[in-house]
Structure formats: C-alpha cells, structure tokens
Design a protein around this motif. Structure first.
Motif, PDB file in Angstrom:
ATOM      1  N   HIS A  94       0.842  -1.201   0.000  1.00 14.85           N
ATOM      2  CA  HIS A  94       0.000   0.000   0.000  1.00 14.85           C
ATOM      3  C   HIS A  94       0.876   1.249   0.000  1.00 14.85           C
ATOM      4  O   HIS A  94       0.584   2.221  -0.709  1.00 14.85           O
ATOM      5  N   GLN A  95       1.952   1.224   0.780  1.00 15.19           N
ATOM      6  CA  GLN A  95       2.888   2.359   0.805  1.00 15.19           C
ATOM      7  C   GLN A  95       3.483   2.570  -0.586  1.00 15.19           C
ATOM      8  O   GLN A  95       3.634   3.703  -1.034  1.00 15.19           O
ATOM      9  N   GLU A  96       3.850   1.483  -1.267  1.00 15.88           N
ATOM     10  CA  GLU A  96       4.406   1.587  -2.609  1.00 15.88           C
ATOM     11  C   GLU A  96       3.379   2.180  -3.578  1.00 15.88           C
ATOM     12  O   GLU A  96       3.743   2.916  -4.487  1.00 15.88           O
ATOM     13  N   LEU A  97       2.100   1.839  -3.394  1.00 15.37           N
ATOM     14  CA  LEU A  97       1.058   2.375  -4.273  1.00 15.37           C
ATOM     15  C   LEU A  97       1.016   3.899  -4.225  1.00 15.37           C
ATOM     16  O   LEU A  97       0.781   4.555  -5.243  1.00 15.37           O
ATOM     17  N   VAL A  98       1.239   4.458  -3.053  1.00 12.86           N
ATOM     18  CA  VAL A  98       1.240   5.918  -2.932  1.00 12.86           C
ATOM     19  C   VAL A  98       2.320   6.502  -3.835  1.00 12.86           C
ATOM     20  O   VAL A  98       2.071   7.451  -4.587  1.00 12.86           O
ATOM     21  N   GLY A  99       3.515   5.918  -3.805  1.00 19.00           N
ATOM     22  CA  GLY A  99       4.602   6.398  -4.666  1.00 19.00           C
ATOM     23  C   GLY A  99       4.297   6.192  -6.139  1.00 19.00           C
ATOM     24  O   GLY A  99       4.619   7.039  -6.976  1.00 19.00           O
ATOM     25  N   ILE A 100       3.678   5.078  -6.467  1.00 15.46           N
ATOM     26  CA  ILE A 100       3.331   4.789  -7.863  1.00 15.46           C
ATOM     27  C   ILE A 100       2.327   5.811  -8.384  1.00 15.46           C
ATOM     28  O   ILE A 100       2.486   6.370  -9.475  1.00 15.46           O
ATOM     29  N   TYR A 101       1.298   6.068  -7.606  1.00 16.95           N
ATOM     30  CA  TYR A 101       0.300   7.064  -8.014  1.00 16.95           C
ATOM     31  C   TYR A 101       0.937   8.444  -8.114  1.00 16.95           C
ATOM     32  O   TYR A 101       0.610   9.225  -9.012  1.00 16.95           O
ATOM     33  N   ASP A 102       1.863   8.738  -7.220  1.00 20.83           N
ATOM     34  CA  ASP A 102       2.539  10.035  -7.254  1.00 20.83           C
ATOM     35  C   ASP A 102       3.318  10.203  -8.556  1.00 20.83           C
ATOM     36  O   ASP A 102       3.315  11.287  -9.142  1.00 20.83           O
ATOM     37  N   ARG A 103       3.959   9.152  -9.023  1.00 25.09           N
ATOM     38  CA  ARG A 103       4.739   9.231 -10.265  1.00 25.09           C
ATOM     39  C   ARG A 103       3.847   9.349 -11.491  1.00 25.09           C
ATOM     40  O   ARG A 103       4.233   9.957 -12.479  1.00 25.09           O
ATOM     41  N   HIS A 104       2.672   8.755 -11.469  1.00 22.79           N
ATOM     42  CA  HIS A 104       1.850   8.681 -12.677  1.00 22.79           C
ATOM     43  C   HIS A 104       0.763   9.754 -12.784  1.00 22.79           C
ATOM     44  O   HIS A 104       0.227   9.963 -13.868  1.00 22.79           O
ATOM     45  N   PHE A 105       0.423  10.386 -11.680  1.00 22.74           N
ATOM     46  CA  PHE A 105      -0.648  11.380 -11.702  1.00 22.74           C
ATOM     47  C   PHE A 105      -0.193  12.678 -11.049  1.00 22.74           C
ATOM     48  O   PHE A 105       0.497  12.665 -10.039  1.00 22.74           O
ATOM     49  N   THR A 106      -0.654  13.784 -11.645  1.00 23.83           N
ATOM     50  CA  THR A 106      -0.408  15.088 -11.038  1.00 23.83           C
ATOM     51  C   THR A 106      -1.389  15.277  -9.886  1.00 23.83           C
ATOM     52  O   THR A 106      -2.363  14.508  -9.747  1.00 23.83           O
ATOM     53  N   ASP A 107      -1.167  16.305  -9.091  1.00 22.26           N
ATOM     54  CA  ASP A 107      -2.077  16.602  -7.984  1.00 22.26           C
ATOM     55  C   ASP A 107      -3.479  16.885  -8.517  1.00 22.26           C
ATOM     56  O   ASP A 107      -4.475  16.423  -7.961  1.00 22.26           O
ATOM     57  N   GLU A 108      -3.567  17.601  -9.632  1.00 18.79           N
ATOM     58  CA  GLU A 108      -4.872  17.923 -10.226  1.00 18.79           C
ATOM     59  C   GLU A 108      -5.580  16.646 -10.689  1.00 18.79           C
ATOM     60  O   GLU A 108      -6.797  16.498 -10.507  1.00 18.79           O
ATOM     61  N   GLU A 109      -4.832  15.722 -11.284  1.00 14.91           N
ATOM     62  CA  GLU A 109      -5.425  14.467 -11.731  1.00 14.91           C
ATOM     63  C   GLU A 109      -5.914  13.619 -10.550  1.00 14.91           C
ATOM     64  O   GLU A 109      -6.978  13.001 -10.617  1.00 14.91           O
ATOM     65  N   ILE A 110      -5.155  13.621  -9.467  1.00 15.51           N
ATOM     66  CA  ILE A 110      -5.573  12.888  -8.263  1.00 15.51           C
ATOM     67  C   ILE A 110      -6.881  13.471  -7.745  1.00 15.51           C
ATOM     68  O   ILE A 110      -7.804  12.732  -7.387  1.00 15.51           O
ATOM     69  N   LYS A 111      -6.978  14.790  -7.740  1.00 17.50           N
ATOM     70  CA  LYS A 111      -8.225  15.425  -7.283  1.00 17.50           C
ATOM     71  C   LYS A 111      -9.389  15.043  -8.209  1.00 17.50           C
ATOM     72  O   LYS A 111     -10.501  14.799  -7.747  1.00 17.50           O
ATOM     73  N   GLY A 112      -9.142  14.977  -9.519  1.00 12.66           N
ATOM     74  CA  GLY A 112     -10.178  14.551 -10.467  1.00 12.66           C
ATOM     75  C   GLY A 112     -10.598  13.109 -10.219  1.00 12.66           C
ATOM     76  O   GLY A 112     -11.787  12.777 -10.272  1.00 12.66           O
ATOM     77  N   LEU A 113      -9.616  12.245  -9.960  1.00 12.74           N
ATOM     78  CA  LEU A 113      -9.931  10.846  -9.656  1.00 12.74           C
ATOM     79  C   LEU A 113     -10.711  10.728  -8.355  1.00 12.74           C
ATOM     80  O   LEU A 113     -11.641   9.917  -8.244  1.00 12.74           O
ATOM     81  N   LEU A 114     -10.336  11.550  -7.366  1.00 16.56           N
ATOM     82  CA  LEU A 114     -11.086  11.555  -6.107  1.00 16.56           C
ATOM     83  C   LEU A 114     -12.539  11.934  -6.348  1.00 16.56           C
ATOM     84  O   LEU A 114     -13.458  11.317  -5.810  1.00 16.56           O
ATOM     85  N   GLU A 115     -12.730  12.935  -7.186  1.00 17.26           N
ATOM     86  CA  GLU A 115     -14.097  13.374  -7.495  1.00 17.26           C
ATOM     87  C   GLU A 115     -14.860  12.256  -8.205  1.00 17.26           C
ATOM     88  O   GLU A 115     -16.006  11.956  -7.861  1.00 17.26           O
ATOM     89  N   PHE A 116     -14.203  11.618  -9.197  1.00 17.67           N
ATOM     90  CA  PHE A 116     -14.863  10.548  -9.927  1.00 17.67           C
ATOM     91  C   PHE A 116     -15.196   9.381  -9.009  1.00 17.67           C
ATOM     92  O   PHE A 116     -16.323   8.898  -8.978  1.00 17.67           O
TER      93      PHE A 116
END
Length: 197
Positions: A94-116
């Motif tokens: 799970h800790q590694e997933l945080v780093g993976i998502y950080d590398r592949h998505f911008t902060d704005e994209e993460i917020k969009g995914l959160l909304e979706f």
C-alpha cells in the motif's frame, strides 16, 4: 511460490491499469522503493491515500494474498498459503502504491480521480473492477490452459519421442535388441518380396 508472486503482481498491475484507464504511453519499469527516494507533497499524499481508500486498493491487495486458496488444494499448499498470508506485508505494498500514483498522476489528476471515485459511478467502478479482473484472469487462465494443452498434443504428435530422456531411449533399444530380429509386418513383407528378384 513464483507462480503465486507472479499472479499477485499481475492482479495488482491489472488493478492499477484498470483504474488508470488506457494510456497511449508505454509503461516503464520504475526504480524499487521510489516513494522513499522522492518526497511527496503531504496534501497530494493525503489525496492519493483517500483515492486508494475509495477504490478499495487495500482490500484488493489483501485479496491478492489469499486468491490461490481453494478447496482442492492439498494440506501442504494450504499451510504454505497460510504462512505466505501471514508474511505478506499488505501495508508495505500500500505504501508503494502511494509512490506509484505520485509518479503517474499530477495533484490535479488525483483530485479529479477523487471526485470521480467519490461519485456513484466511480463507486460502482471501484466495486466492479476487482470482479471484472478476476473474471478476466479466469478466462485468460482457461484459454492459456487450453492453448498449452493443444500445443503440447500437437508437439507430441509431431515428435512422439521428444519427451523421452536418453536413458529411456537406451532402455528401449536394449529391449528391442534382446527381443531379436523383428519380422516385418505383412504389408512390409509384400513390398520386400516384390523388390527381390
């Protein structure tokens, strides 16, 4: 053990690809433990963790550790899987997933995914993707097993002695030599007789 680990990697990888959607860019291998090598903005990390919670990543990771347990497995396999599950560190993945998502998505994209994923449709996608992935894996496994079986049958038909080791071939030659000269079959004797003057 290699098969179990490979299936876990395939399951988690499929889960991540399904969440991210199709990408035109090829996936590149990443450095081990990049989350530790790179500092993540705390607000973005909190958003990523919220997103992972919404999509059920922790449950998927824990399911991946227990996917191979079935009723037909022998006691040895069950004991192995139980030990594997005790030793599998879902928190570290799970800790590694945080780093993976950080590398592949911008902060704005993460917020969009959160909304979706916070929406009813996003919740349905999060709930259905693990089921879909299991069905895809099952269909792939069935198709692979059938293709392997057919390829093996074809290979054995083309090369009937290919699976025999040198010792088995030598044993068969000794048996044939001990049996003495073989009489030709009727069809062979006719052709042999017709070739003689």
């Amino acid at each position: 053990m290699k098969a179990v680990l490979a299936l876990i990697v395939i399951y988690v990888g499929t889960f991540l690809v399904a969440i991210q959607g199709a990408s035109n860019a090829p996936v590149e291998a990443s450095e081990p433990s990049p989350a530790k090598a790179r500092s993540i903005d705390p607000a973005k990390e909190a958003d990523i963790r919220s997103l992972l919670e919404l999509v059920g990543a922790q449950d998927a990771i824990e399911d991946a550790a227990g996917f191979a347990n079935n009723d037909r497995a022998q006691a040895f396999v069950n004991n192995y899987l139980a030990d594997f599950q005790r030793k599998f560190d879902a928190h570290a993945v799970h800790q590694e997933l945080v780093g993976i998502y950080d590398r592949h998505f911008t902060d704005e994209e993460i917020k969009g995914l959160l909304e979706f994923y916070g929406s009813p449709l996003g919740q349905k996608v999060a709930a259905e993707l693990p089921k879909i992935n299991r069905e895809v894996q099952s269909a792939t496994r069935s198709a692979s097993t059938e293709a392997a079986r057919q390829a093996w049958q074809d290979l054995r038909a083309e090369h009937p002695n290919a699976g025999e080791g040198p010792r088995r071939l030598a044993d068969r030659r000794r048996q044939n030599a001990a049996a003495g000269p073989q009489r030709p079959a009727a069809s062979q004797s006719v052709s042999a007789d017709s070739s003689q003057p």
